[in-house]
Design a protein around this motif. Structure first.
Motif, PDB file in Angstrom:
ATOM      1  N   ILE A  26      32.514  34.658  40.080  1.00 58.43           N
ATOM      2  CA  ILE A  26      31.515  34.085  39.184  1.00 58.43           C
ATOM      3  C   ILE A  26      31.056  32.735  39.713  1.00 58.43           C
ATOM      4  N   GLU A  27      29.748  32.540  39.653  1.00 55.02           N
ATOM      5  CA  GLU A  27      29.210  31.232  40.034  1.00 55.02           C
ATOM      6  C   GLU A  27      28.035  30.915  39.134  1.00 55.02           C
ATOM      7  N   ASP A  28      27.969  29.702  38.679  1.00 52.08           N
ATOM      8  CA  ASP A  28      26.829  29.263  37.870  1.00 52.08           C
ATOM      9  C   ASP A  28      26.562  30.186  36.686  1.00 52.08           C
ATOM     10  N   GLY A  29      27.618  30.671  36.092  1.00 52.08           N
ATOM     11  CA  GLY A  29      27.462  31.464  34.875  1.00 52.08           C
ATOM     12  C   GLY A  29      27.078  32.899  35.104  1.00 52.08           C
ATOM     13  N   ILE A  30      27.018  33.276  36.353  1.00 52.09           N
ATOM     14  CA  ILE A  30      26.560  34.627  36.680  1.00 52.09           C
ATOM     15  C   ILE A  30      27.628  35.367  37.479  1.00 52.09           C
ATOM     16  N   VAL A  31      27.751  36.664  37.232  1.00 57.99           N
ATOM     17  CA  VAL A  31      28.649  37.471  38.042  1.00 57.99           C
ATOM     18  C   VAL A  31      27.994  37.668  39.406  1.00 57.99           C
ATOM     19  N   VAL A  32      28.674  37.204  40.435  1.00 53.24           N
ATOM     20  CA  VAL A  32      28.113  37.274  41.775  1.00 53.24           C
ATOM     21  C   VAL A  32      28.591  38.526  42.502  1.00 53.24           C
ATOM     22  N   SER A  33      29.820  38.876  42.251  1.00 56.49           N
ATOM     23  CA  SER A  33      30.363  39.997  43.003  1.00 56.49           C
ATOM     24  C   SER A  33      31.488  40.675  42.224  1.00 56.49           C
ATOM     25  N   VAL A  34      31.530  41.990  42.336  1.00 59.51           N
ATOM     26  CA  VAL A  34      32.610  42.770  41.736  1.00 59.51           C
ATOM     27  C   VAL A  34      33.085  43.744  42.787  1.00 59.51           C
ATOM     28  N   ARG A  35      34.184  43.451  43.396  1.00 60.80           N
ATOM     29  CA  ARG A  35      34.727  44.362  44.396  1.00 60.80           C
ATOM     30  C   ARG A  35      36.159  43.956  44.723  1.00 60.80           C
ATOM     31  N   PRO A  36      36.889  44.826  45.351  1.00 63.54           N
ATOM     32  CA  PRO A  36      38.275  44.467  45.671  1.00 63.54           C
ATOM     33  C   PRO A  36      38.316  43.373  46.737  1.00 63.54           C
ATOM     34  N   ALA A 393      28.091  35.882  32.993  1.00 61.81           N
ATOM     35  CA  ALA A 393      29.549  35.894  33.097  1.00 61.81           C
ATOM     36  C   ALA A 393      30.190  35.665  31.731  1.00 61.81           C
ATOM     37  N   ASP A 394      30.031  36.635  30.852  1.00 57.42           N
ATOM     38  CA  ASP A 394      30.716  36.666  29.557  1.00 57.42           C
ATOM     39  C   ASP A 394      31.818  37.707  29.673  1.00 57.42           C
ATOM     40  N   ILE A 395      33.016  37.234  29.838  1.00 56.81           N
ATOM     41  CA  ILE A 395      34.096  38.136  30.263  1.00 56.81           C
ATOM     42  C   ILE A 395      35.376  37.813  29.519  1.00 56.81           C
ATOM     43  N   ILE A 396      36.128  38.860  29.215  1.00 59.04           N
ATOM     44  CA  ILE A 396      37.451  38.627  28.641  1.00 59.04           C
ATOM     45  C   ILE A 396      38.526  39.266  29.496  1.00 59.04           C
ATOM     46  N   ILE A 397      39.710  38.701  29.387  1.00 62.67           N
ATOM     47  CA  ILE A 397      40.870  39.289  30.047  1.00 62.67           C
ATOM     48  C   ILE A 397      41.860  39.668  28.965  1.00 62.67           C
ATOM     49  N   LEU A 398      42.140  40.967  28.890  1.00 68.30           N
ATOM     50  CA  LEU A 398      43.007  41.477  27.833  1.00 68.30           C
ATOM     51  C   LEU A 398      44.290  42.010  28.443  1.00 68.30           C
ATOM     52  N   ASN A 399      45.390  41.550  27.911  1.00 71.26           N
ATOM     53  CA  ASN A 399      46.700  42.002  28.365  1.00 71.26           C
ATOM     54  C   ASN A 399      47.191  43.108  27.438  1.00 71.26           C
ATOM     55  N   PRO A 400      47.242  44.333  27.940  1.00 66.04           N
ATOM     56  CA  PRO A 400      47.602  45.443  27.044  1.00 66.04           C
ATOM     57  C   PRO A 400      49.059  45.406  26.614  1.00 66.04           C
ATOM     58  N   ASN A 401      49.864  44.607  27.300  1.00 67.92           N
ATOM     59  CA  ASN A 401      51.285  44.567  26.950  1.00 67.92           C
ATOM     60  C   ASN A 401      51.648  43.404  26.046  1.00 67.92           C
ATOM     61  N   ALA A 402      50.714  42.510  25.837  1.00 68.72           N
ATOM     62  CA  ALA A 402      50.965  41.408  24.907  1.00 68.72           C
ATOM     63  C   ALA A 402      50.586  41.855  23.497  1.00 68.72           C
ATOM     64  N   SER A 403      50.963  41.033  22.536  1.00 71.18           N
ATOM     65  CA  SER A 403      50.699  41.388  21.141  1.00 71.18           C
ATOM     66  C   SER A 403      49.861  40.320  20.466  1.00 71.18           C
ATOM     67  N   PHE A 404      49.205  40.736  19.411  1.00 72.03           N
ATOM     68  CA  PHE A 404      48.464  39.754  18.623  1.00 72.03           C
ATOM     69  C   PHE A 404      49.023  39.736  17.209  1.00 72.03           C
ATOM     70  N   LYS A 405      48.812  38.617  16.546  1.00 71.08           N
ATOM     71  CA  LYS A 405      49.172  38.506  15.131  1.00 71.08           C
ATOM     72  C   LYS A 405      48.087  37.706  14.451  1.00 71.08           C
ATOM     73  N   ILE A 406      47.636  38.215  13.324  1.00 71.48           N
ATOM     74  CA  ILE A 406      46.544  37.559  12.614  1.00 71.48           C
ATOM     75  C   ILE A 406      47.080  36.795  11.420  1.00 71.48           C
TER      76      ILE A 406
END
Ligand SMILES: [Zn+2]
Ligand SMILES: [Zn+2]
Ligand SMILES: [Zn+2]
Ligand SMILES: [Zn+2]
Ligand SMILES: [Zn+2]
Ligand SMILES: [Zn+2]
Ligand SMILES: [Zn+2]
Ligand SMILES: [Zn+2]
Lengths: 489, 489, 489, 489
Positions: A26-36, A393-406
């Motif tokens: 990501i650069e300047d708010g924009i996704v520049v590249s998506v690759r391995p 570049a509006d992105i989230i990272i979600l950990n499927p093994n973590a838990s949430f509590k409200i």
């Protein structure tokens, strides 16, 4: 800040159309590249997302921040509401502009002001609450000048927001001509008014009276009516907050017959049931009051099933929050309880847990219903709703093994209550990136009032594709007018 | 005349509940005995019915005699219309009183006058076209003093008869309290008005524009709406002239869920299709104009299927006849074509041929849908709708091996056209007995103006049975109001 | 005894087609007169029925007395089962003859023997469990010589009673040719076998495994299949023990399309839910095991709604009783629990309370679903199912203000348990008259073994009316065969 | 050849998730880049696609090349069939391996041989026609060793391919355990056999007898059965060639309830109606014989509607071609007419014209239903079904302003007839690229026998996502087994 560079490494990047292990640069708010295996230089913030999902930030199609309603104002404004959104993995929302005395331009101006403190991107739908030449002209202005491509019609709230079938038909035709999406709050407002009177007459003045006064049959009725009028006009229809089997089945039937109808369930309708409204503690019961009401158990499950197979298309919240003091306005009469529940912060977690973690939905479909489909419907895809080169570049990272509590003690809304109080589940948004900046990480929010941008949404989105050809084919099929001699027989 | 004695010998007497070979003995207008081998003295007219069906005379639940409508008056009055009825085997009908400027009492008076020339028994429904305290009071009067137990609400005819949902809800509640049946003409009138405008804008001004302007979806919409509002109020609903699959399916769905909804298809909807509206001869096309419109082929067949299994319950005609000159009023604009078709004389023959002769319906069910169910719904059974000891001697003799042919040249209506022109079929009403007198025999009518009687129909018919218990059970089930302390939490 | 004369005075006589205050005079087992104020001479037993309902005795279309099944024999035989029936207001039943090694004649002989101790009238259906020329010939014999007009096909009970689609099709065609009604036990037996295996593999060996092994979807499947095959053959179908929404909706759909399908819910399915199968006490849980299983709450209510509007037509019991010792056969494996529940004594009370007392059904419809429709379907009306002159004097007197209570301690079945243990309700059968004799009065039974008569049921009942005409019309519509030249193009 | 480099310039690149104006650069059979204004060096073939659509080549999920069937062999083999495919814009297909005497391995070997002349990529489904331990083991082998992830079960073709419910249940369970998709040909084969006999008995031996012998109700039945058995097993189901409203509605219902069912309409069912079967010329009529039959007009329209909204998901052809001589085998008996129609060359054009050009479907959805969804379902996306970096370069260029015309004189199939003879429409595939080579251009095919590759399809595609979690949740919900004491009560 705008020169921030970020590399998200090693996560599973999920778009609605595909998931793949890849890096995101990501650069300047924009996704520049998506690759391995993206190589980057210095001065780049590296986020390790190994074993986690990297997904487009949520887009909430249905919120009411700082809305004047029922004699009070929703407690979350564009700052607190958006902050809560970001903390929960939502990076854009579309709010409803309420006209000022029916005036659209005045309404928009008011909302533009309210949004000055925005901390993330947002767009607007516009409500239509009366009809005259001015409104009709203003709709053109909104679409052609102001970046609005959807108009909402309330079939309930008699005496305030409710419109007649006559106006709805005018509105549908105007929407069609503008390439704007018609949205409906679908309940039969005349019947609701009778139902409320009936409950009061029976001495049922508490929150349970709210649900009893407006049963699912009234939502089914209005949904059927709106769908069929839209069919008659041949224009796309978007049904907000689908809360009942009755409404969902009308949508399913119309879609089976090829009609372009979008159904938006909301988090509360997918997760909760109405038993809370019978709670002996008023404050507890009152916080669940929204319209259409949260339904009896069974509706939630059916809505989730329909969502899982695309019979319903995307998930909103109708985030419309009031605190206990505000909810107390209706302590003697449920008709005065400000209608609304929270959800903007909780939606992404709840849908993950109930739909993906339960095995009912794929991860790609999760992205579709929480983000991509909304961006497509409102014609801002792939700028929004995707992690593609060139996307915001509006992105989230979600950990499927973590838990949430409200918990209201820890949530970011200004409200002192939460309808999901105590709910826990799997899958945790661990980081949120908005406009290319990490705004939420390690449980901490870093937001800047005024940094949020107004996102213009152009008309004639995909729901309008081919419509003029279909219309032409229809007219050609009429075999009319017939040339006639006027006989005397 | 009132002392006429008749013995119908050797026929198959058909009631809705039973068919049996028996004689029927009649005295003073009343069925005295139904059993095999009745012995009688002199001065008794003997009719040999061997090999024929002896059945209750038809009751047409839906007619409009001498009705002022669309700037003209239906051409059949209580004399010609009833004469036609008797010639076709119908011995009673229920007409719709149209209020005078909304006033029910004035409307009733007017219709009582029109009916002075009646030649057979008749009853009245009452239309409700506006709402105020006076109307509400008058409804009570109609039910309690004047023998009316049904009120009709028009959801179409915008600007004249059409009522709003708000009024419909008031009406449904009033009907419930009075034990009167709410009836609806179910089309979305606002949308119809738009549809008409659309057709005119397209240059489609002929009769085909009538059908195109008000498609089945608008009938389905209004039917769904009326059913759900009746469900909400919990009162019986009677849907007149069910013309489309769309409407029928709404009725089927409601009944499956236990709701008390009656669906009345009419002869034209069961037999005809809309291709006639495209006929190049205006006069021919115009005679098929009625509302809701006769539909495309396929709807008729589906309606017959639903009728055969009791999904729809009884058959009317909406006999509302205009002659060519009157129909010519709309030669430049279909919106001005007086709406209506004939049927009062043809119904009994057509239904026999299409339903019984085709093998789709039993003879007992034929009696049920043409006579008995109507008498039951409107609470005059078994005086009407049956051949039982004590029943009124309204009886027909039908020869299943004879044939009928329909022609405007020979029909008894005053109209110069007939929508069934040239139709032939099996099964012929060879004699009609009304009030114990043979009024039709050997193709000849013998009727006496003024001999027809007004039949009072008491409220709280079978559709209301147990309703108060069901209401009580519903209220008991609410588990409300909840006793609450108003907490501060 | 045969010369007993009875006058029932002052009650409300209810037939399915009519209710009226009248006296009923009975002589020699036959209804002689039904009218107000009948004058009689001496030696007539007078029963005062003022304020009570005088109705046709119940006819239970579905029972299994002294049936060998699952390694044991149902505990009620033609004496105890019928005695229980009479005590509960049922005066006739139709039992299922099970062939002996597939042989119909041997089966009938066996059941004729069992029925020698009969204390009330009865008829027989015949099960078909295999197919060959002999069976086909025997079906003719049964219909033409032995008074049987219905044949039942089991789509479940794999390895014992279950038949294939191929046999079912043969059977349907044979039934059609004989004018006999095809009946089905509708569950997918192959899938049930898999489901049972699955539960055992999961270690679920108790009664709850019974319900879990054969979910509603399998009943819906088989019901859909049977209906569509009957549609294909064009012959009437009777679905026994409709236990689920799934099955009911298939019936509703078929009827809407004009197909002649009869749906028989049973008392247990209308009243109970499956929570009992989870009861921690095995004996309690096991007594609720029947097939198809009693369903989760919600199915019962939906079935009652469908019954109330005629979507389902008549009520049976599937009375098939085993005592605790017999039920204990499956204490280690639910597959060995003899399937069946009681109901022959309780049906009339339960349906009155749940349907009429609740306000959901009229009294005339009560008579229809408990008696008249059964007599009509099986072609013995109006000898049975009615109180008309000439009808058999099978009559009950029900006091709507009295109450009933069900208990195994006081019931007349030989079983030591009752699935309705402790159930109370309003409406009490105070007297039962069978064959013109008072057999139950003041809580006392007076029955005579051997007094019950075998009632022959002739073929070609009303469900077959017009079928040959419909077939002819269908064939005429095919526009086939086409005359062709065989071109080379 | 493998070093061919191509740049497609200036077209609108359409993926199912997005359309954009961009260039596409291809090297070594792989898409290297998709972006605007790609600069390339020398030795690159440039194709100007300005104003045209650049889309993933079609994938036909349902073909039968060189299949032995009904005593003959389909006339298109892997060379001619694939050549036709490429000429029509289809670059991959999935054919059905028919076991040899039930043996899967032998069947696969046979088909691998047949495919040696392949000119484009292909995959295989495997039919299951009997059941034993060997078949079960071979299914594992097919999935784990041979790249097959789908198995087809025939519910029709009694006596040859048809399997019983018992086998189908075994097959569904095996499929679930392997992560393989169960496919069904859904018609009730027992009833079809009866229907055929009935027609022959009526003297209807021509092609029209084919349609009459297997009406839609039999397709609806089998579809309902397969869906419910798959529900019972909880495994995904794929219904091939959905030809009728009856079948489509079953799929719609299941999906509404959250079940994972895929419905595949085929070109013939979407476009044609059965009137052709009544054609007086045998050869003409016979070419339309396929199973399930092409239905009466109305089914086609309803299927298109369902396709447009995702109720049905992807389009196949069931390309299974016989020439006139072969079709003549049934000139005396429709049961001997080899079943099958062409389509592999026509599908892409027909669907474009009927769905996109008509305005009913977006261009992106066109890609989805003709290519992407197939690749996703069979787990080869995004290698196939997309134009993304790294995807196989299977690409078509469609000119929306050009026209197509179908004629047997010019088609590439070996057949001398074409069921779409004379059909014209808008939208023309002007170039086809397969494996990075231009194989069709300027109306000329350039194909190389043996260049086609077998594409292995891995198990556990997206339809299996989360299934084990859903199963676990289901089992947890059973609240069983109950711990019991065995009482004596
Ligand atoms: Zn709303
Ligand atoms: Zn809202
Ligand atoms: Zn009307
Ligand atoms: Zn009318
Ligand atoms: Zn059974
Ligand atoms: Zn049974
Ligand atoms: Zn097939
Ligand atoms: Zn095939």
């Amino acid at each position: 800040l705008s020169s921030e560079k970020i590399l998200i490494k090693g996560g599973t990047v999920v778009n609605a159309h595909r998931k793949e292990v890849a890096d995101v640069y990501i650069e300047d708010g924009i996704v520049v590249s998506v690759r391995p295996n993206i190589k980057v230089g210095d001065h780049v913030k590296i986020i390790d997302a190994t074993g986690k999902y990297v997904m487009p930030g949520g887009i909430d199609p249905h919120t009411h921040l700082e809305m004047e309603f029922m004699g009070t104002v929703t407690i979350d404004d564009f700052f607190t509401g958006q902050a809560a959104a970001l903390a929960g993995g939502t990076t854009m929302h579309i709010d409803f502009v309420i006209p000022v005395n029916g005036n659209l331009t005045a309404g928009l101006e008011s909302y533009m002001n309210k949004a000055k403190k925005a901390v993330m991107d947002y767009g607007f739908h516009m409500a239509i609450t009366k009809w005259d030449e001015g409104v009709s002209k203003d709709m053109e202005l909104m679409v052609n000048e102001h970046g609005i491509n959807s108009f909402k019609f309330f079939m309930a709230y008699k005496g305030s927001l409710m419109i007649s079938d006559e106006l709805l038909l005018q509105g549908l035709q105007k929407c069609k001509s503008l390439g704007a999406i018609a949205m409906v709050h679908a309940e039969n407002g005349d019947a609701v008014a009778e139902g409320q009177k009936r409950m009061i007459d029976l001495g049922i003045t508490g929150p349970e009276g709210h649900a009893l006064s407006r049963p699912p049959v009234l939502e089914g009725e209005a949904t059927a009516r709106a769908i069929r009028l839209a069919n008659f006009v041949n224009t796309p229809l978007y049904v907000v907050h689908v809360m009942s089997i009755d409404a969902m089945e009308e949508i399913a039937k119309a879609r089976k017959e090829g009609q372009r109808v979008i159904g938006e369930p909301v988090a509360s309708g997918l997760i909760l049931d109405d038993s809370w409204l019978w709670h002996p503690d008023y404050t507890t019961a009152a916080k669940y009051v929204m319209s259409p009401p949260i339904r009896t158990s069974g509706h939630d499950k059916a809505l989730r099933a329909a969502l899982s197979t695309g019979v319903l298309q995307l998930v909103g919240t109708d985030h419309c929050t009031f605190n206990s003091t505000q909810k107390a306005l209706g302590s003697e009469d449920f008709r005065k309880i400000p209608n609304g529940v929270n959800g903007i912060e909780e939606r992404m977690h709840l849908i993950w847990d109930k739909m993906v973690e339960s095995g009912q939905m794929t991860v790609t479909d999760y992205v579709r219903v929480t983000s991509t489909e909304c961006a497509k419907v409102f014609n801002i895809y792939p700028r929004k709703g995707a992690i593609l080169e060139g996307s915001d570049a509006d992105i989230i990272i979600l950990n499927p093994n973590a838990s949430f509590k409200i918990a209201s003690a820890s949530h970011h809304s200004r409200s002192d209550t939460n309808v999901y109080e105590g709910t826990t589940g799997k899958g945790k948004v661990e980081a949120t990136i908005s406009q290319g900046r990490v705004v939420y990480e390690d449980g901490k929010l870093k937001v800047t009032p005024g940094s949020g941008r107004y996102i213009r949404m152009p008309p004639f989105g995909y729901l309008f594709d081919g419509m003029e050809k279909a219309d032409a084919a229809y007219f050609a099929s009429l075999n009319a007018p017939i040339q006639r001699t006027k006989s005397a027989a």
